[in-house]
Design an enzyme around this catalytic site. Structure first.
Site, PDB file in Angstrom:
ATOM      1  N   GLY A  29       0.865  -1.178   0.000  1.00 36.00           N
ATOM      2  CA  GLY A  29       0.000   0.000   0.000  1.00 36.00           C
ATOM      3  C   GLY A  29       0.899   1.223   0.000  1.00 36.00           C
TER       4      GLY A  29
ATOM      5  N   ALA B 171       2.096   2.927   2.378  1.00 40.28           N
ATOM      6  CA  ALA B 171       3.189   2.843   3.353  1.00 40.28           C
ATOM      7  C   ALA B 171       4.249   1.854   2.865  1.00 40.28           C
ATOM      8  CB  ALA B 171       2.643   2.435   4.714  1.00 40.28           C
TER       9      ALA B 171
ATOM     10  N   ARG C 140     -14.622  13.559  12.174  1.00 37.12           N
ATOM     11  CA  ARG C 140     -15.517  12.438  11.855  1.00 37.12           C
ATOM     12  C   ARG C 140     -16.242  11.873  13.066  1.00 37.12           C
ATOM     13  NH1 ARG C 140     -11.355   9.580   7.601  1.00 37.12           N
ATOM     14  NH2 ARG C 140     -11.643  11.193   6.043  1.00 37.12           N
TER      15      ARG C 140
ATOM     16  N   LEU D 186      -3.116   9.074   4.501  1.00 35.51           N
ATOM     17  CA  LEU D 186      -2.159   9.032   3.394  1.00 35.51           C
ATOM     18  C   LEU D 186      -0.894   9.776   3.789  1.00 35.51           C
ATOM     19  CD1 LEU D 186      -4.554   9.662   0.352  1.00 35.51           C
ATOM     20  CD2 LEU D 186      -3.908   7.509   1.413  1.00 35.51           C
TER      21      LEU D 186
HETATM   22  C1  LIG Z   1     -12.777   4.213   0.868  1.00 36.76           C
HETATM   23  C2  LIG Z   1     -11.597   4.831   1.575  1.00 36.76           C
HETATM   24  C3  LIG Z   1     -11.215   6.123   1.280  1.00 36.76           C
HETATM   25  C4  LIG Z   1     -10.141   6.707   1.939  1.00 36.76           C
HETATM   26  N1  LIG Z   1      -9.782   7.983   1.619  1.00 36.76           N
HETATM   27  C5  LIG Z   1      -8.724   8.539   2.252  1.00 36.76           C
HETATM   28  C6  LIG Z   1      -8.308   9.859   1.911  1.00 36.76           C
HETATM   29  O1  LIG Z   1      -8.880  10.512   1.043  1.00 36.76           O
HETATM   30  N2  LIG Z   1      -7.249  10.379   2.569  1.00 36.76           N
HETATM   31  C7  LIG Z   1      -6.580   9.689   3.533  1.00 36.76           C
HETATM   32  O2  LIG Z   1      -5.614  10.205   4.090  1.00 36.76           O
HETATM   33  N3  LIG Z   1      -6.942   8.423   3.841  1.00 36.76           N
HETATM   34  C8  LIG Z   1      -7.988   7.837   3.232  1.00 36.76           C
HETATM   35  N4  LIG Z   1      -8.354   6.564   3.561  1.00 36.76           N
HETATM   36  C9  LIG Z   1      -7.502   5.772   4.462  1.00 36.76           C
HETATM   37  C10 LIG Z   1      -6.269   5.284   3.711  1.00 36.76           C
HETATM   38  O3  LIG Z   1      -6.634   4.913   2.401  1.00 36.76           O
HETATM   39  C11 LIG Z   1      -5.603   4.090   4.371  1.00 36.76           C
HETATM   40  O4  LIG Z   1      -5.464   4.310   5.738  1.00 36.76           O
HETATM   41  C12 LIG Z   1      -4.228   3.869   3.766  1.00 36.76           C
HETATM   42  O5  LIG Z   1      -4.310   3.780   2.370  1.00 36.76           O
HETATM   43  C13 LIG Z   1      -3.584   2.628   4.345  1.00 36.76           C
HETATM   44  O6  LIG Z   1      -2.378   2.426   3.675  1.00 36.76           O
HETATM   45  P1  LIG Z   1      -1.391   1.272   4.126  1.00 36.76           P
HETATM   46  O7  LIG Z   1      -0.259   1.278   3.171  1.00 36.76           O
HETATM   47  O8  LIG Z   1      -1.090   1.397   5.569  1.00 36.76           O
HETATM   48  O9  LIG Z   1      -2.236  -0.083   3.971  1.00 36.76           O
HETATM   49  P2  LIG Z   1      -3.013  -0.709   2.707  1.00 36.76           P
HETATM   50  O10 LIG Z   1      -3.195   0.232   1.605  1.00 36.76           O
HETATM   51  O11 LIG Z   1      -4.219  -1.366   3.303  1.00 36.76           O
HETATM   52  O12 LIG Z   1      -2.045  -1.805   2.181  1.00 36.76           O
HETATM   53  C14 LIG Z   1      -1.824  -3.010   2.872  1.00 36.76           C
HETATM   54  C15 LIG Z   1      -0.850  -3.823   2.070  1.00 36.76           C
HETATM   55  O13 LIG Z   1      -0.489  -4.961   2.842  1.00 36.76           O
HETATM   56  C16 LIG Z   1      -0.651  -6.139   2.074  1.00 36.76           C
HETATM   57  N5  LIG Z   1      -0.977  -7.210   3.026  1.00 36.76           N
HETATM   58  C17 LIG Z   1      -1.931  -7.233   3.968  1.00 36.76           C
HETATM   59  N6  LIG Z   1      -1.827  -8.339   4.695  1.00 36.76           N
HETATM   60  C18 LIG Z   1      -0.787  -9.047   4.188  1.00 36.76           C
HETATM   61  C19 LIG Z   1      -0.170 -10.277   4.518  1.00 36.76           C
HETATM   62  N7  LIG Z   1      -0.574 -11.009   5.543  1.00 36.76           N
HETATM   63  N8  LIG Z   1       0.867 -10.682   3.765  1.00 36.76           N
HETATM   64  C20 LIG Z   1       1.328  -9.938   2.726  1.00 36.76           C
HETATM   65  N9  LIG Z   1       0.805  -8.750   2.386  1.00 36.76           N
HETATM   66  C21 LIG Z   1      -0.245  -8.321   3.123  1.00 36.76           C
HETATM   67  C22 LIG Z   1      -1.717  -5.840   1.065  1.00 36.76           C
HETATM   68  O14 LIG Z   1      -1.559  -6.671  -0.033  1.00 36.76           O
HETATM   69  C23 LIG Z   1      -1.384  -4.368   0.752  1.00 36.76           C
HETATM   70  O15 LIG Z   1      -0.366  -4.340  -0.206  1.00 36.76           O
HETATM   71  C24 LIG Z   1      -9.441   5.972   2.925  1.00 36.76           C
HETATM   72  C25 LIG Z   1      -9.833   4.673   3.232  1.00 36.76           C
HETATM   73  C26 LIG Z   1     -10.909   4.107   2.574  1.00 36.76           C
HETATM   74  C27 LIG Z   1     -11.341   2.732   2.968  1.00 36.76           C
END
Ligand SMILES: Cc1cc2nc3c(=O)[nH]c(=O)nc-3n(C[C@H](O)[C@H](O)[C@H](O)COP(=O)(O)OP(=O)(O)OC[C@H]3O[C@@H](n4cnc5c(N)ncnc54)[C@H](O)[C@@H]3O)c2cc1C
Length: 659
Positions: free
Chosen positions: A44, A46, A339, A461
């Site tokens: 994702g 991060a 929120r 984000l």
């Molecule tokens: C509909 C929606 C709209 C949003 N809009 C906004 C916005 O406008 N602005 C904002 O700041 N935030 C927003 N958010 C929140 C934000 O999108 C998320 O908090 C953020 O994208 C999370 O990013 P991340 O990289 O931490 O995790 P994620 O994007 O959830 O990525 C997780 C990653 O881990 C991998 N993974 C998971 N488990 C495993 C495993 N066991 N083994 C291997 N890989 C695994 C997945 O494949 C993925 O690649 C929104 C959320 C939603 C649901």
């Protein structure tokens, strides 16, 4: 003696901390022929940004994700935008103001020093993304455009229409691809981490399942970073992607990583309401819509009853009979309150009988005033894809004129209701983003670090990319500096064999239950329990009932689950069963934390602790701490360990969005 947590925050006043930290940092130079391997789980925002940055710096990165491409990580769903303190609008924004708003928005339950660092690096993120070619919206004159999100009185949110997450992820993905091409990142798609391997007290690798062949594989490295997202899907219905799960985080928790503030779950006020019992997903209507949309319910109960019966429509109710309850209750922030505040206010109106759809569980989000003022073209430029998405799902187009009363045009309003959206809680990390297991790091939504009890819109984000591009690549080096003299461990070590054997045995156990219930039917029931007893309004009694019900349902899962197929090859039901096993652990953890926190703050609302006006009532004397939980075995209550909070730069006070 109570356990002490070292959060590794440097001494000194908050604004100096990050600088002081950098001054004392021990950097390694992997380009100096040192072979240092880092596993990054997740692609994702991060994970992809961290893997790309670490690769760029010369580390050898193993990067895994469950999707068929990093571009399909859940981050792609993010709509509204990303915050930064650029002050392009010249509206008085600053690093301090973003820091202050975030701490206040989190109801004074975040770690102050982390939030300051986040605000400080926020501007670098925008520069980085622009350099990657992320097509942020621009003003006519060419400057990057901004809009406002909840909890802020300035415009600091950068956006790319309603697809900001997708565009940011494409930017991170192109950097990542560059490192894949350069041979510094080895990408494993359709791989799921099933366990973390601990050797002599340090995280040394993982066991991952190849989701296509079903085979388990061992990976070893000098450090492991998890970036696996949040646990919102514990509630079954949420705005999260269906594949979001907390298996990696829960496995780390089972292996000794503390889990912090699990009860801080965000319920987003503007989602399309639930419309039946066959649904498996909820859709978010971005918070950005609250810039121009006004939230209301009827003033008169008879109007609400007519709306519920379907004998009246929203556009037939004239201005004077509408209750813009957020503007009424919170004049200073109006529709842009955070929120948690907006969600509770919607629930309060619906609980009193003023809900506007057939279930009585919805409020209106209305664009009539802004369309009349700005014209439909401008509104479509800002929210076109969101209007279309709403129409696709509900068959109502919010830009359609529906009525004219006394010369004023009324447009069809959206109907919205709060839904589970984001999790502020997560794996506990210190200032260096290291968990309580040495060598194991957590970034993005899966850690607890920056949002306290409530996250402000567009800050996830920002945090994910801050962690990935600008914090972890530096802080991890303090740990790796020591590791440089140790060879990478072999995957033939008994610790790897034992971990793999356990994962394999678990898969056999789940497949051999051979009961009668599908994973989804049990998950749905867990979701009902979570929403009913551990949801928007919580009580001690309800939480105890919820825990009891979850315990009983977990026993049903263990005895009556049916998983078709075998371990070999692709078996999505088996993968879902593993996730559900971990949602049970997570659900109980949320309830334990909520039960232990006898106060209301941010996303955690205990009905016993509220003011006469229905506002959250914090108890700083007794609960001014990060609640960290240590796993004590299946079915047992975990142990609570406290990290006391210390504030230097901000005065802790009651949140006020009224004036
Ligand atoms: C509909 C929606 C709209 C949003 N809009 C906004 C916005 O406008 N602005 C904002 O700041 N935030 C927003 N958010 C929140 C934000 O999108 C998320 O908090 C953020 O994208 C999370 O990013 P991340 O990289 O931490 O995790 P994620 O994007 O959830 O990525 C997780 C990653 O881990 C991998 N993974 C998971 N488990 C495993 C495993 N066991 N083994 C291997 N890989 C695994 C997945 O494949 C993925 O690649 C929104 C959320 C939603 C649901």
């Amino acid at each position: 003696m109570a356990k002490v947590i070292d959060s590794k925050i440097p001494a000194g006043p908050v604004p100096e901390k990050w600088k002081e930290y950098k001054a004392h940092q021990r950097l390694v130079n992997p380009k100096n022929k040192l072979k240092l391997d880092v596993i990054v789980v997740g692609t994702g925002l991060a994970g992809a940004s961290a893997a790309a940055s670490l690769g760029e710096m010369g580390f050898n990165v193993i990067n895994l994700c469950i999707q068929d491409s990093p571009r399909r990580a859940h981050s792609i769903a993010a709509q509204g935008g990303i915050n930064a303190a650029k002050c392009y609008q010249n509206d008085g924004d600053s690093v301090y103001r973003l820091f202050y708003d975030t701490v206040k928005g989190g109801d004074y339950r975040a770690r102050e020093a982390n939030v300051y660092r986040l605000a400080e690096v926020s501007n670098n993120i925008i520069d980085q993304c622009v350099a990657q070619g992320v097509p942020f919206a621009r003003e006519y004159g060419g400057m990057l455009a901004n809009r406002s999100f909840g909890g802020a009185q300035v415009s600091r949110t950068f956006y790319a229409k309603g697809q900001t997450g997708q565009q940011l992820l494409l930017g991170a993905y192109s950097s990542l691809s560059c490192q894949v091409q350069a041979g510094k990142v080895k990408l494993y798609t359709r791989y799921e981490m099933e366990d973390v391997v601990i050797v002599e007290g340090r995280a040394r690798g993982i066991i991952a399942k190849n989701l296509v062949t079903g085979k388990l594989e061992r990976f070893s490295a000098n450090a492991v970073v998890i970036a696996t997202g949040g646990y919102g899907n514990t509630y079954f219905l949420s705005t999260n992607a269906m594949g979001c799960n907390c298996t990696a985080a829960v496995q780390c928790y089972r292996k000794g990583a503390y889990f912090a503030n699990p009860s801080y779950v965000q319920i987003h006020p503007t989602c399309i309401p639930v419309h039946g019992d066959k649904q498996s997903k909820l859709t978010l209507m971005s918070e950005s819509l609250r810039n121009d949309g006004r939230i209301w319910v009827p003033k008169k109960i008879e109007d609400a009853k007519a709306l519920q019966a379907g004998t009246k429509q929203g556009w037939e109710i004239p201005e004077e009979d509408r209750d813009y309850y957020l503007e009424r209750r919170y004049p200073a922030f109006g529709n842009l309150v955070p929120r948690d505040v907006a969600s509770r206010a919607a629930k309060e109106r619906c609980d009193k009988g003023f809900g506007v759809n057939n279930t009585g569980l919805a409020v209106f989000l209305d664009f009539s005033e802004s369309i009349n003022r700005l014209g439909i073209d401008i509104i479509m430029q800002r929210y076109g894809n969101l209007f279309e998405m709403y129409e696709e799902i509900t068959d109502v187009f919010p830009g359609d004129v529906a009525n004219e009363i006394n010369g004023v045009k009324y447009y069809k309003p959206m109907m919205i209701y709060p839904a589970i959206h984001y999790t502020m809680g997560g794996i506990w990390v210190d200032y260096e983003l290291q968990t309580s297991i040495p060598g194991l790091f957590a970034i993005g939504e899966c850690n607890f670090s920056d949002h306290g009890a409530n996250r402000l819109g567009a800050s996830a984000l920002m945090q994910g990319l801050a962690d990935g591009y600008f914090v972890l690549p530096y802080t991890i080096q303090n740990y790796l500096a020591d590791q440089a003299v140790w060879p990478k461990v072999s995957t033939d070590l008994p610790e790897f064999a034992e971990a793999e054997k356990k994962v394999d045995a678990e898969m056999d156990r789940l497949l051999n239950i051979k009961g009668k219930r599908s994973v989804d039917s049990i998950h749905k029931e867990l979701g009902h329990i979570m929403w009913e007893y551990v949801g928007m309004g919580r009580t001690a009694e309800g939480l105890k009932t919820g825990l009891k019900k979850m315990h009983e349902l977990e026993q049903e899962f263990d005895k009556n689950l049916f998983v078709p197929g075998t371990k070999e090859g692709l078996n999505i039901e088996l993968d879902k069963a593993i996730h559900l096993r971990d949602f049970f652990t997570m659900g109980q953890l949320v309830a334990f934390d909520a039960l232990s926190r006898n106060e209301s703050c941010g996303g955690h609302f205990r009905e016993e602790y509220q003011t006469e006006e229905g506002e959250a009532k914090r108890d700083d004397e007794n609960y001014f701490y990060v609640g960290c939980w240590e796993y004590k075995g299946k079915g047992n209550e975990p142990e609570l360990i406290k990290e006391p909070l210390e504030y230097e730069a901000i005065k802790v006070q009651t949140r006020n969005y009224k004036n």
